[in-house]
Motif scaffolding. Sequence first.
Motif, short mmCIF file in Angstrom:
data_model
loop_
_atom_site.label_atom_id
_atom_site.label_comp_id
_atom_site.label_asym_id
_atom_site.label_seq_id
_atom_site.Cartn_x
_atom_site.Cartn_y
_atom_site.Cartn_z
N PRO A 44 -8.04 -11.04 -3.11
CA PRO A 44 -9.34 -10.32 -3.70
C PRO A 44 -9.68 -9.06 -2.65
O PRO A 44 -10.46 -9.08 -2.04
N VAL A 45 -8.82 -8.17 -3.13
CA VAL A 45 -8.72 -6.84 -2.72
C VAL A 45 -8.33 -5.75 -3.75
O VAL A 45 -7.50 -6.08 -4.37
N MET A 46 -8.88 -4.53 -3.60
CA MET A 46 -8.26 -3.44 -4.25
C MET A 46 -7.69 -2.52 -3.23
O MET A 46 -8.22 -2.00 -2.47
N LEU A 47 -6.35 -2.18 -3.48
CA LEU A 47 -5.80 -1.15 -2.76
C LEU A 47 -5.82 0.44 -3.25
O LEU A 47 -5.92 1.16 -2.37
N GLY A 48 -5.86 0.64 -4.37
CA GLY A 48 -5.88 2.01 -4.98
C GLY A 48 -4.75 2.61 -5.36
O GLY A 48 -4.66 3.54 -5.96
N ASP A 49 -3.70 2.36 -4.48
CA ASP A 49 -2.37 3.05 -4.48
C ASP A 49 -1.35 2.28 -3.68
O ASP A 49 -1.99 1.43 -2.90
N GLY A 50 -0.10 2.53 -4.04
CA GLY A 50 1.01 1.98 -3.61
C GLY A 50 2.05 1.45 -4.52
O GLY A 50 2.21 2.35 -5.51
N VAL A 51 2.72 0.38 -3.80
CA VAL A 51 3.79 -0.13 -4.77
C VAL A 51 3.42 -1.20 -5.79
O VAL A 51 2.66 -2.22 -5.45
N ARG A 52 3.35 -0.92 -7.15
CA ARG A 52 2.90 -1.76 -8.22
C ARG A 52 3.69 -2.91 -8.34
O ARG A 52 5.04 -2.88 -7.90
N LEU A 53 3.30 -4.28 -8.83
CA LEU A 53 3.94 -5.41 -9.24
C LEU A 53 5.13 -5.11 -9.96
O LEU A 53 6.34 -5.64 -9.58
N PHE A 54 4.85 -4.40 -11.19
CA PHE A 54 6.13 -4.01 -11.99
C PHE A 54 5.61 -2.58 -12.27
O PHE A 54 4.35 -2.27 -12.54
N ASP A 55 6.55 -1.66 -12.34
CA ASP A 55 6.21 -0.23 -12.72
C ASP A 55 7.47 0.20 -13.39
O ASP A 55 8.60 0.36 -12.90
N HIS A 56 7.39 0.46 -14.75
CA HIS A 56 8.16 0.72 -15.61
C HIS A 56 7.89 1.67 -16.90
O HIS A 56 7.61 1.07 -17.83
N PRO A 57 7.42 2.77 -16.52
CA PRO A 57 7.02 3.99 -17.40
C PRO A 57 7.97 3.82 -18.60
O PRO A 57 9.01 3.99 -18.60
N GLY A 58 7.26 3.77 -19.76
CA GLY A 58 7.92 3.57 -20.93
C GLY A 58 8.50 2.25 -21.54
O GLY A 58 9.33 2.32 -22.47
N GLY A 59 8.45 1.44 -20.58
CA GLY A 59 8.90 -0.01 -20.99
C GLY A 59 8.49 -0.45 -22.22
O GLY A 59 7.43 0.03 -22.78
N THR A 60 8.86 -1.62 -22.23
CA THR A 60 8.45 -2.50 -23.25
C THR A 60 7.66 -3.63 -22.98
O THR A 60 7.39 -3.87 -22.03
N ASN A 61 6.90 -4.08 -24.17
CA ASN A 61 6.29 -5.47 -23.91
C ASN A 61 6.91 -6.55 -23.38
O ASN A 61 8.29 -6.42 -24.10
N VAL A 62 6.73 -7.43 -22.36
CA VAL A 62 7.36 -8.70 -21.90
C VAL A 62 6.70 -9.62 -22.33
O VAL A 62 5.47 -9.87 -21.95
N GLY A 112 0.73 -1.18 -0.07
CA GLY A 112 -0.01 0.02 -0.03
C GLY A 112 1.05 1.28 -0.02
O GLY A 112 1.99 1.15 -0.16
N PRO A 113 0.31 2.43 0.16
CA PRO A 113 1.06 3.62 0.13
C PRO A 113 2.04 3.63 1.22
O PRO A 113 1.69 3.33 2.39
N GLY A 114 3.21 3.98 0.94
CA GLY A 114 4.41 4.02 1.94
C GLY A 114 4.67 2.84 2.16
O GLY A 114 5.70 2.65 3.04
N GLY A 115 4.83 1.91 1.32
CA GLY A 115 5.03 0.39 1.45
C GLY A 115 4.39 -0.25 2.54
O GLY A 115 4.79 -1.39 2.97
N ASP A 116 3.14 0.15 2.82
CA ASP A 116 2.44 -0.60 4.06
C ASP A 116 2.07 -2.00 3.82
O ASP A 116 1.39 -2.05 2.53
N MET A 117 2.26 -2.89 4.44
CA MET A 117 2.08 -4.40 4.01
C MET A 117 0.65 -4.85 4.96
O MET A 117 0.66 -6.07 5.11
#
Length: 180
Positions: A141-159, A18-23
């Motif tokens: 089964p939950v939606m957090l709305g914000d936080g640390v993404r599984l992968f975050d790579h703006p401008g990245g390529t398809n994998v 979650g936001p700020g790395g909240d687990m």
Amino acid sequence: MAKILYSATMSLDGFIAGPGGDMSWLTEHLGPNPPIDEVIGKIGALLVGNRTFRGDDPHKGVPDKEGKPFGGGWSGPQFVLTHHAPATPVPGVTFVADLDSGVAAAKAAAGDKYVNVLGAEVARQCLDAGVLDEILVCVAPVMLGDGVRLFDHPGGTNVKLERVSLTHAPGATNLWLRVV
């Protein structure tokens, strides 16, 4: 030879913290998950990001689980990527300054088992370096709305990924993928 596996529990909207790395959100989703228990037994070493190593613990306040990988379900060598190793040694933990030496050391320690990556930034670095072999995501089964993404790579390529398996547990859907 060890394979590099990134495993994480993710909210349906793509966040592993979650936001700020909240687990704390994860605590209620740590129920029995037999496929994951089986994978934990196949891990030979951990490659951990500094933020994950020093971060929040979903087992906070739980005796015999807090501060231990997988809540005490795993023990072995850990390699933490950081430019600021602590002055006091941490038993079972080796601090490494760069990805290449961390991957090499973790693979050597893991033998023919998995090197499990913990931390989104380290996983992204492994993917960028072409050393990430597999990804195991437990979708909670939950939606957090914000936080640390599984992968975050703006401008990245398809994998390209190939599904290895899809399994279900009482509190999660497990999706195992191979990086093509």
